[in-house]
Write an enzyme that holds these catalytic residues in place. Structure first.
Site, short mmCIF file in Angstrom:
data_model
loop_
_atom_site.label_atom_id
_atom_site.label_comp_id
_atom_site.label_asym_id
_atom_site.label_seq_id
_atom_site.Cartn_x
_atom_site.Cartn_y
_atom_site.Cartn_z
CG ASN A 9 -1.71 1.25 1.41
OD1 ASN A 9 -1.78 2.07 0.48
ND2 ASN A 9 -2.30 1.43 2.58
CE LYS A 11 0.03 3.15 4.86
NZ LYS A 11 0.21 3.22 6.30
CG HIS A 94 -5.64 1.94 5.24
ND1 HIS A 94 -5.17 2.85 6.15
CD2 HIS A 94 -4.65 1.02 5.08
CE1 HIS A 94 -3.95 2.50 6.53
NE2 HIS A 94 -3.61 1.39 5.89
CD GLU A 96 -2.60 5.43 6.88
OE1 GLU A 96 -2.61 5.54 5.64
OE2 GLU A 96 -1.66 4.92 7.52
CD GLU A 166 -3.17 -2.45 7.33
OE1 GLU A 166 -2.16 -2.78 6.70
OE2 GLU A 166 -3.65 -1.30 7.26
N GLY A 172 2.98 2.13 10.76
CA GLY A 172 3.95 3.21 10.60
C GLY A 172 4.69 3.55 11.88
CB SER A 212 5.68 -2.07 11.71
OG SER A 212 5.31 -0.73 12.02
P1 13P Z 1 3.33 0.28 7.53
O1 13P Z 1 3.77 -1.03 6.90
O2 13P Z 1 4.07 1.46 6.99
O3 13P Z 1 3.29 0.19 9.02
O4 13P Z 1 1.80 0.51 7.06
C1 13P Z 1 0.89 -0.50 7.21
C2 13P Z 1 -0.33 -0.16 6.45
O5 13P Z 1 -1.08 0.70 6.84
C3 13P Z 1 -0.59 -0.88 5.19
O6 13P Z 1 -1.87 -0.63 4.73
#
Ligand code: 13P
Length: 251
Positions: A9, A11, A94, A96, A166, A172, A212
Site C-alpha cells: 500500500n 499510500k 483502511h 487512515e 491492521e 507506521g 510495520s
Molecule cells: P506500515 O507497513 O508502513 O506500518 O503501514 C501498514 C499499512 O497501513 C498498510 O496498509
C-alpha cells in the site's frame, strides 16, 4: 490450501516517474501468480501507467473508491472508472481513511457490495486502536466491524474477500504486533467469519496482517497458521524490499 497474498500500500507516495522506476524493477522478479498473489495499491493518478506496464504476476489496485456508479461527487472515483483502465483490486476501509476521511462501517459495506458488483477484488481492512487493545476491547471492536462491513454479502463473495488485520498502533510506528498477537487476532477474525457464515467460508477466506511488516519480520509472520499474507506500507516503497517480501510467501 489458501494462496498467499502480499500487497503493497503506497499510500500518498510516489510520483509517476518513481512509480515507473518501481514497476520496471520488480516486474521480472515477481514469483508466479499460481503460487502467490502480488498486488500494489497505488495513488489514482499512476494506476493507468502501472496497469499498462504490469507483468502477468503483479496486479494493480486502488486505495479507495466511491460506491456509486457515477454522480455529483467532486473528487471521487467510481468503480467502473477503475475497471475501465484495467484495475483489478481495491482497498476498502483502511484505518487512515476511517480516521481522517470519514469512512464508516456503513460506507465500507456499500463499497464492498459495489466492488463485487463490478468484479473488483476487495481487501477490507479492520483493526483496533492502542486504547482499545489496552482496555481489552479488541475482539469486540473487530467483531463489530466485521458484522457491519460484511452485511448482506453472500457466502460466495466472502470466500473471495481478503481481510487485512491492521492494528492501528502498529501502522507506521515500527511497532509490529508479535507474531503471536497477529496470529491470534487473525484467528479470531476467521472465527467470526465462521460464526457469521460457516466453517467452509472461514477456511477459505484469506487474512493478511499489516502494520510495520518488513523484510526482517515477514518470515515469522507468514509462518503463523492464520496469516495468509501481508499488507505492507513503508517497506513496499522500495523495489528490492518488495521483491524480498513477496518471495517470503513462497517459503
Ligand atoms: P506500515 O507497513 O508502513 O506500518 O503501514 C501498514 C499499512 O497501513 C498498510 O496498509
Amino acid at each position: 490450501m489458501r494462496k498467499p497474498i502480499i500487497a503493497g500500500n503506497w499510500k500518498m507516495f510516489k510520483t509517476r516517474d518513481e512509480a515507473l522506476q518501481f514497476i520496471y524493477a520488480v516486474n521480472d522478479q515477481m514469483p508466479s501468480n499460481e503460487e502467490v498473489e502480488s498486488v500494489i495499491f497505488a495513488p489514482f493518478v499512476v494506476l493507468r501507467c502501472l496497469v499498462k506496464r504490469q507483468g502477468e504476476n503483479l496486479k494493480i489496485g486502488a486505495q479507495n473508491m466511491h460506491f456509486a456508479e457515477e454522480g455529483a461527487f467532486t473528487g471521487e472515483v467510481a468503480p467502473n472508472m477503475l475497471t475501465s483502465i484495467g484495475v483489478t483490486y481495491v482497498l476498502i476501509g483502511h484505518s487512515e481513511r476511517r480516521a481522517m476521511f470519514n469512512e464508516t462501517d456503513e460506507s465500507c459495506n456499500k463499497k464492498l457490495h459495489s466492488a463485487f458488483k463490478h468484479e473488483l477484488k476487495p481487501i477490507l481492512c479492520v483493526g483496533e486502536s492502542l486504547e482499545q487493545r489496552e482496555n481489552g476491547t479488541t475482539e469486540e471492536v473487530i467483531r463489530h466491524q466485521l458484522v457491519e462491513d460484511l452485511k448482506g454479502l453472500s457466502k460466495e463473495q466472502v470466500k473471495e474477500l481478503v481481510i487485512a488485520y491492521e492494528p492501528i498502533w502498529a501502522i507506521g510506528t515500527g511497532k509490529t504486533a508479535t507474531a503471536q498477537i497477529a496470529d491470534e487476532t487473525c484467528g479470531y477474525i476467521r472465527h467470526v467469519v465462521g460464526s457469521l457464515y460457516d466453517q467452509e467460508t472461514a477456511d477459505a477466506i484469506r487474512i493478511q496482517y499489516g502494520g510495520s511488516v518488513k523484510t526482517s519480520n515477514i518470515d515469522e509472520l507468514m509462518a503463523q497458521p492464520n496469516i495468509d499474507g501481508a499488507l505492507i506500507g513503508g517497506a513496499s516503497l522500495k523495489s528490492d524490499d518488495f521483491i524480498t517480501l513477496v518471495n517470503a510467501a513462497l517459503k
